[in-house]
Design an enzyme around this catalytic site. Structure first.
Site, PDB file in Angstrom:
ATOM      1  N   ASN A  13       0.898  -1.162   0.000  1.00  0.00           N
ATOM      2  CA  ASN A  13       0.000   0.000   0.000  1.00  0.00           C
ATOM      3  C   ASN A  13       0.937   1.212   0.000  1.00  0.00           C
ATOM      4  O   ASN A  13       1.609   1.488   0.988  1.00  0.00           O
ATOM      5  CB  ASN A  13      -0.861  -0.041   1.255  1.00  0.00           C
ATOM      6  CG  ASN A  13      -1.969   0.989   1.308  1.00  0.00           C
ATOM      7  OD1 ASN A  13      -2.576   1.181   2.348  1.00  0.00           O
ATOM      8  ND2 ASN A  13      -2.270   1.664   0.215  1.00  0.00           N
ATOM      9  N   GLN A  46      -2.106   6.724  -1.888  1.00  0.00           N
ATOM     10  CA  GLN A  46      -2.461   7.921  -1.132  1.00  0.00           C
ATOM     11  C   GLN A  46      -1.263   8.865  -1.008  1.00  0.00           C
ATOM     12  O   GLN A  46      -0.110   8.413  -1.016  1.00  0.00           O
ATOM     13  CB  GLN A  46      -2.940   7.573   0.294  1.00  0.00           C
ATOM     14  CG  GLN A  46      -4.366   7.054   0.382  1.00  0.00           C
ATOM     15  CD  GLN A  46      -4.441   5.544   0.390  1.00  0.00           C
ATOM     16  OE1 GLN A  46      -3.430   4.865   0.575  1.00  0.00           O
ATOM     17  NE2 GLN A  46      -5.627   4.995   0.191  1.00  0.00           N
ATOM     18  N   ASN A 192     -15.089   1.881   2.535  1.00  0.00           N
ATOM     19  CA  ASN A 192     -14.104   0.888   2.134  1.00  0.00           C
ATOM     20  C   ASN A 192     -14.770  -0.487   2.203  1.00  0.00           C
ATOM     21  O   ASN A 192     -15.334  -0.849   3.238  1.00  0.00           O
ATOM     22  CB  ASN A 192     -12.897   0.932   3.068  1.00  0.00           C
ATOM     23  CG  ASN A 192     -12.221   2.293   3.066  1.00  0.00           C
ATOM     24  OD1 ASN A 192     -11.557   2.658   2.113  1.00  0.00           O
ATOM     25  ND2 ASN A 192     -12.407   3.053   4.136  1.00  0.00           N
ATOM     26  N   GLU A 210     -10.606   0.082  -1.642  1.00  0.00           N
ATOM     27  CA  GLU A 210     -10.552   1.303  -0.837  1.00  0.00           C
ATOM     28  C   GLU A 210     -11.276   2.460  -1.508  1.00  0.00           C
ATOM     29  O   GLU A 210     -11.184   2.658  -2.727  1.00  0.00           O
ATOM     30  CB  GLU A 210      -9.101   1.699  -0.560  1.00  0.00           C
ATOM     31  CG  GLU A 210      -8.377   0.750   0.375  1.00  0.00           C
ATOM     32  CD  GLU A 210      -7.139   1.384   0.978  1.00  0.00           C
ATOM     33  OE1 GLU A 210      -7.245   2.518   1.485  1.00  0.00           O
ATOM     34  OE2 GLU A 210      -6.077   0.744   0.933  1.00  0.00           O
ATOM     35  N   GLY A 222      -8.608  -1.289   7.144  1.00  0.00           N
ATOM     36  CA  GLY A 222      -9.464  -2.376   6.690  1.00  0.00           C
ATOM     37  C   GLY A 222      -9.190  -3.668   7.428  1.00  0.00           C
ATOM     38  O   GLY A 222     -10.114  -4.436   7.737  1.00  0.00           O
TER      39      GLY A 222
END
Length: 276
Positions: A13, A46, A192, A210, A222
């Site tokens: 991620n 992100q 999410n 997401e 999550g």
């Protein structure tokens, strides 16, 4: 404008992390989307912004922007990267810091082995607090998406989650159901979508679609939401190992009214400058 950045990831991620303390930053949604673009920008799930805290009882402020340019409340994998980043940049020498977010204070702690443990706060099930539109507080909630009904558990981890249990996450309809659950009208701030497979009472497999980013290799909040939902439904016992496509997190939750603890890695990939 020339922008200094650090590329980091937590179990795949991935994030563009920006120091908003030593450089002045006011980025537009278009600029954020450019940074997140994997073909024309740096590429990430992100963008994370490190700022000075606005309260006396915190060390920093933590802001999260999804790949679509929208600001969101929480990101667990990002919180671990945040903790490593402020140490690497010499912004703090504390191993445990208090960090202000849109939905309250989180407490990341840098462990001796280099992993990071984050106190993610107390989860909520009350629909109005998630927020989730429902006439009941039932853990099992029916949700119609297109012409099919699925059963979810709605959990707030500082951000909203809809968790469903399936027999096999490899065949889970993440691409088909994920976008529809994310934008479902019963979740006014979007959600999410988590797809969980229970392996045993202390282990699950998980995929997460997401909000504003699509399916990611891992999702920290999550993972917390899935474990909380599983324990609340009597399917799991703490601690729980969460296996995702990007790697493994370890989650501890002692039950109603107590905070969730998440432990996992955070890695720096590279640093650079980009012209905006």
């Amino acid at each position: 404008m020339k922008l200094t950045f650090t590329k980091m990831h937590g179990l795949g991620n991935d994030f563009v992390v920006l120091d908003g303390i030593r450089q002045s930053l006011e980025l537009t949604p278009e600029q954020l989307r450019f940074l997140a673009d994997r073909h024309r920008g740096i590429g990430c799930d992100q963008v994370l912004l490190v700022e000075a805290g606005t309260r006396a009882d915190v060390d920093f402020r933590y802001r999260i922007f999804n790949g679509d340019g929208g600001e969101v409340e929480q990101c667990g994998n990002g919180a671990r990267c945040f903790a490593c980043f402020v140490h690497q940049q010499g912004l703090t020498t504390k191993r445990e810091i208090r960090v202000e977010t849109m939905r309250g204070v989180i407490v990341p702690r840098l462990e001796e082995d280099g992993s990071v443990t984050v106190d993610m706060g107390v989860p909520v099930f009350a629909p109005a607090e998630i927020p989730f539109v429902s006439d009941s507080d039932d853990l099992l909630q029916p949700l119609w998406i297109a012409d099919e009904e699925v059963t979810i558990t709605a959990v707030g981890m500082g951000n909203p989650h809809a968790v469903q249990v399936l027999a096999d996450v490899d065949t889970a309809p993440v691409e088909r159901q994920g976008p529809r659950i994310e934008s479902h009208p019963r979740f006014p701030q979007r959600v999410n979508a988590g797809f969980m497979q229970v392996l045993d009472r202390h282990a699950i497999r998980l995929r997460v679609f997401e909000r504003g980013a699509g399916e990611t290799l891992a999702c920290g909040s999550g993972a917390c939401a899935a474990v909380v939902a599983g324990i609340a439904r009597g399917l799991l016992d703490s601690p729980v190992r969460v296996e995702m496509r990007g790697g493994t997190l370890h989650i501890v939750w002692k039950g109603q009214g107590t905070p969730v603890s998440m432990t996992g890695p955070a890695l720096t990939v590279f640093k650079g400058e980009i012209e905006l």
